[in-house]
Design a protein around this motif. Structure first.
Motif, PDB file in Angstrom:
ATOM      1  N   UNK A  61     -27.917  45.048  30.560  1.00  0.00           N
ATOM      2  CA  UNK A  61     -28.000  46.421  30.053  1.00  0.00           C
ATOM      3  C   UNK A  61     -27.534  46.484  28.596  1.00  0.00           C
ATOM      4  N   UNK A  62     -26.462  45.759  28.318  1.00  0.00           N
ATOM      5  CA  UNK A  62     -25.947  45.766  26.945  1.00  0.00           C
ATOM      6  C   UNK A  62     -26.980  45.209  25.967  1.00  0.00           C
ATOM      7  N   UNK A  63     -27.797  44.282  26.437  1.00  0.00           N
ATOM      8  CA  UNK A  63     -28.837  43.730  25.562  1.00  0.00           C
ATOM      9  C   UNK A  63     -30.042  44.653  25.437  1.00  0.00           C
ATOM     10  N   UNK A  64     -30.019  45.772  26.161  1.00  0.00           N
ATOM     11  CA  UNK A  64     -31.073  46.777  25.996  1.00  0.00           C
ATOM     12  C   UNK A  64     -32.224  46.689  26.987  1.00  0.00           C
ATOM     13  N   UNK A  65     -32.170  45.756  27.938  1.00  0.00           N
ATOM     14  CA  UNK A  65     -33.248  45.664  28.924  1.00  0.00           C
ATOM     15  C   UNK A  65     -33.147  46.833  29.899  1.00  0.00           C
ATOM     16  N   UNK A  66     -34.289  47.443  30.201  1.00  0.00           N
ATOM     17  CA  UNK A  66     -34.255  48.531  31.171  1.00  0.00           C
ATOM     18  C   UNK A  66     -35.608  48.739  31.821  1.00  0.00           C
ATOM     19  N   UNK A  67     -35.585  49.057  33.107  1.00  0.00           N
ATOM     20  CA  UNK A  67     -36.789  49.467  33.830  1.00  0.00           C
ATOM     21  C   UNK A  67     -37.031  50.945  33.492  1.00  0.00           C
ATOM     22  N   UNK A  68     -38.240  51.479  33.820  1.00  0.00           N
ATOM     23  CA  UNK A  68     -38.575  52.831  33.354  1.00  0.00           C
ATOM     24  C   UNK A  68     -37.589  53.926  33.802  1.00  0.00           C
ATOM     25  N   UNK A 124     -35.409  47.443  25.264  1.00  0.00           N
ATOM     26  CA  UNK A 124     -36.411  46.465  25.685  1.00  0.00           C
ATOM     27  C   UNK A 124     -36.922  46.801  27.089  1.00  0.00           C
ATOM     28  N   UNK A 125     -38.045  47.525  27.172  1.00  0.00           N
ATOM     29  CA  UNK A 125     -38.567  47.890  28.493  1.00  0.00           C
ATOM     30  C   UNK A 125     -39.064  46.657  29.255  1.00  0.00           C
ATOM     31  N   UNK A 126     -38.716  46.577  30.542  1.00  0.00           N
ATOM     32  CA  UNK A 126     -39.185  45.468  31.379  1.00  0.00           C
ATOM     33  C   UNK A 126     -39.585  46.006  32.750  1.00  0.00           C
ATOM     34  N   UNK A 127     -40.320  45.196  33.502  1.00  0.00           N
ATOM     35  CA  UNK A 127     -40.640  45.572  34.875  1.00  0.00           C
ATOM     36  C   UNK A 127     -39.675  44.860  35.827  1.00  0.00           C
ATOM     37  N   UNK A 170     -39.491  41.122  35.192  1.00  0.00           N
ATOM     38  CA  UNK A 170     -38.890  40.849  33.892  1.00  0.00           C
ATOM     39  C   UNK A 170     -37.384  41.045  33.929  1.00  0.00           C
ATOM     40  N   UNK A 171     -36.947  42.099  34.587  1.00  0.00           N
ATOM     41  CA  UNK A 171     -35.514  42.361  34.700  1.00  0.00           C
ATOM     42  C   UNK A 171     -34.832  41.225  35.467  1.00  0.00           C
ATOM     43  N   UNK A 172     -35.479  40.781  36.536  1.00  0.00           N
ATOM     44  CA  UNK A 172     -34.912  39.710  37.364  1.00  0.00           C
ATOM     45  C   UNK A 172     -34.831  38.403  36.568  1.00  0.00           C
ATOM     46  N   UNK A 173     -35.885  38.120  35.801  1.00  0.00           N
ATOM     47  CA  UNK A 173     -35.873  36.928  34.935  1.00  0.00           C
ATOM     48  C   UNK A 173     -34.679  36.961  33.990  1.00  0.00           C
ATOM     49  N   UNK A 174     -34.445  38.127  33.384  1.00  0.00           N
ATOM     50  CA  UNK A 174     -33.345  38.241  32.426  1.00  0.00           C
ATOM     51  C   UNK A 174     -31.989  38.016  33.099  1.00  0.00           C
ATOM     52  N   UNK A 181     -36.506  49.374  39.707  1.00  0.00           N
ATOM     53  CA  UNK A 181     -35.288  48.766  39.160  1.00  0.00           C
ATOM     54  C   UNK A 181     -34.604  47.939  40.264  1.00  0.00           C
ATOM     55  N   UNK A 182     -34.507  46.623  40.096  1.00  0.00           N
ATOM     56  CA  UNK A 182     -33.938  45.783  41.155  1.00  0.00           C
ATOM     57  C   UNK A 182     -32.412  45.663  41.090  1.00  0.00           C
ATOM     58  N   UNK A 183     -31.771  46.313  40.091  1.00  0.00           N
ATOM     59  CA  UNK A 183     -30.358  46.002  39.834  1.00  0.00           C
ATOM     60  C   UNK A 183     -29.413  46.444  40.959  1.00  0.00           C
ATOM     61  N   UNK A 184     -29.691  47.566  41.599  1.00  0.00           N
ATOM     62  CA  UNK A 184     -28.802  47.993  42.700  1.00  0.00           C
ATOM     63  C   UNK A 184     -28.855  46.988  43.852  1.00  0.00           C
ATOM     64  N   UNK A 185     -30.027  46.434  44.098  1.00  0.00           N
ATOM     65  CA  UNK A 185     -30.155  45.442  45.175  1.00  0.00           C
ATOM     66  C   UNK A 185     -29.529  44.112  44.754  1.00  0.00           C
ATOM     67  N   UNK A 186     -29.696  43.765  43.484  1.00  0.00           N
ATOM     68  CA  UNK A 186     -29.067  42.541  42.970  1.00  0.00           C
ATOM     69  C   UNK A 186     -27.540  42.675  43.031  1.00  0.00           C
TER      70      UNK A 186
END
Ligand code: IPM
Ligand code: MG
Length: 368
Positions: A325-332, A342-345, A348-352, A292-297
């Motif tokens: 997150x509200x749109x449902x995207x999430x890493x495992x 919407x599972x992403x890697x 994919x998360x970074x693209x979103x 999950x790249x979100x903490x670094x982002x």
């Protein structure tokens, strides 16, 4: 004037999450026409393998020339059996110390779509919004002596040492932060036992006189650990000694249900800072592209705000992370509480995040 960010990817998932954050930053710099240069250096286990030390001089020198540092994570089982001086963690402690980054800010905030993953009751977690200011270059981590003693080395000593000025500068930072927030500061110590804590309290009370609009209270560290579970929404800004802050910030990280979401900033008196996710190097999932790249982002957003004065760009990143997150995207690692999962890697998360940043930027431009 061109700015420089030094990137220290480190070990495990460190390289994956830092490259995700760099993609977001580069995108923003291009869109907003900022001239920012990235330089990559080694730290931690990666530096032990290549240079024989967790913190090469060349890394320190480059950091000293930079406006900001973005760090991934250090450590892993590969280096766990090494002696203390050649452990990856020494790279992290060493760069904080070498750069004089005495104030470590760790925000604890609930993301609405993730609240059900918290072990605490939703009603409490919803209202959680506090920030731990951990003293980072002194206290029990750095006090001397710290050694084995005795004929059979059957004795040991660690030292909790502070000067008034070391306490004052971090406490001052915490007060200033509180002034910009809900104006509540809790200073955490163990003044019923430790002399260092009694002096810490004196300094806090003295600095408080310069900030009359901030309500100050003192809380013992054991009681604070309990209050985090019973009533975490009572806190606004917390300031505390290095080791207490280390322990409390791990406890706090589970309150929100998602360790993978928490950024941090390590600051000093000028604008230079080091930014890193609170999570570790997660060697079990390293190299699989699913971190999950979100903490670094989010740490990169802090970097923009505190080191580069780019508040608007920082706010865009934060809004995009919320929205993704509200749109449902999430890493495992994330349990998202929306009907539409919407599972992403990592990529994919970074693209979103980047796509949403552009959407938000366009709608801002249209509104003028
Ligand atoms: C942290 C970590 C580090 C610390 C370790 C890896 C040395 O636990 O950033 O909280 O104790 O400071
Ligand atoms: Mg820790």
């Amino acid at each position: 004037m061109s700015k420089t960010i030094t990137v220290l990817p480190g070990d495990g998932i460190g390289p994956e999450v830092t490259s995700a954050a760099i993609r977001v930053l580069k995108h923003l710099f291009e869109r907003f026409n900022h001239d920012v240069r990235f330089v990559e250096k080694r730290i931690g286990g990666a530096a032990i393998d290549a240079d024989g030390t967790p913190l090469p001089q060349d890394t320190i020198d480059q950091c000293r020339l930079s406006d900001a540092i973005l760090l991934g994570a250090v450590g892993g089982p590969k280096w766990d059996r090494q002696s203390m001086e050649v452990r990856p963690e020494q790279g992290l402690l060493g760069i904080r110390k070498a750069m004089g980054l005495f104030a470590n800010l760790r925000p604890v905030q609930a993301f609405a779509p993730l609240i059900d993953a918290s072990p605490l009751k939703r009603a409490y977690v919803e209202k959680v919004d506090f920030i731990i200011v951990r003293e980072l270059t002194g206290g029990l981590y750095f006090g001397k002596p710290s050694e084995r003693r005795g004929e059979r080395r059957e004795q040991v000593v660690d030292t909790l040492a502070y000067s008034e000025s070391e306490i004052e500068r971090v406490v001052e930072k915490a007060f200033r932060l509180a002034e910009k927030r809900r104006k509540k500061l809790t200073s955490v110590d163990k003044a019923n036992v430790l002399e260092s804590s009694r002096m810490w309290r004196e300094v806090v009370n003295r600095v408080a006189k310069r900030h009359p609009d901030v309500a100050v209270s003192h809380m013992l560290v054991d009681s604070t650990a309990m209050q985090f579970i019973i009533n975490p929404s009572q806190f606004d800004v917390i300031v505390t000694e290095n080791m207490f802050g280390d322990i409390l910030s791990d406890e706090a990280s589970v309150i929100t249900g998602s360790l993978g979401m928490l950024p941090s900033a390590s600051l000093r008196t000028d604008k230079v800072g080091l930014y890193e996710p609170v999570h570790g190097s997660a060697p079990d999932i390293a190299g699989q592209g699913k971190a999950n790249p979100l903490a670094t982002i989010l740490s990169a957003a802090f970097l923009l705000r505190y080191s580069l004065d780019m508040d608007q760009e920082a706010a865009l990143i934060e809004a995009a992370v919320q929205e993704v997150l509200e749109r449902g995207y999430h890493t495992p690692d994330l349990k998202v509480d929306t009907g539409d999962s919407k599972p992403v890697d990592t990529a994919g998360m970074t693209d979103q995040v980047i796509a949403i940043i552009d959407e938000k930027r366009r709608s801002m431009a249209e509104k003028g």
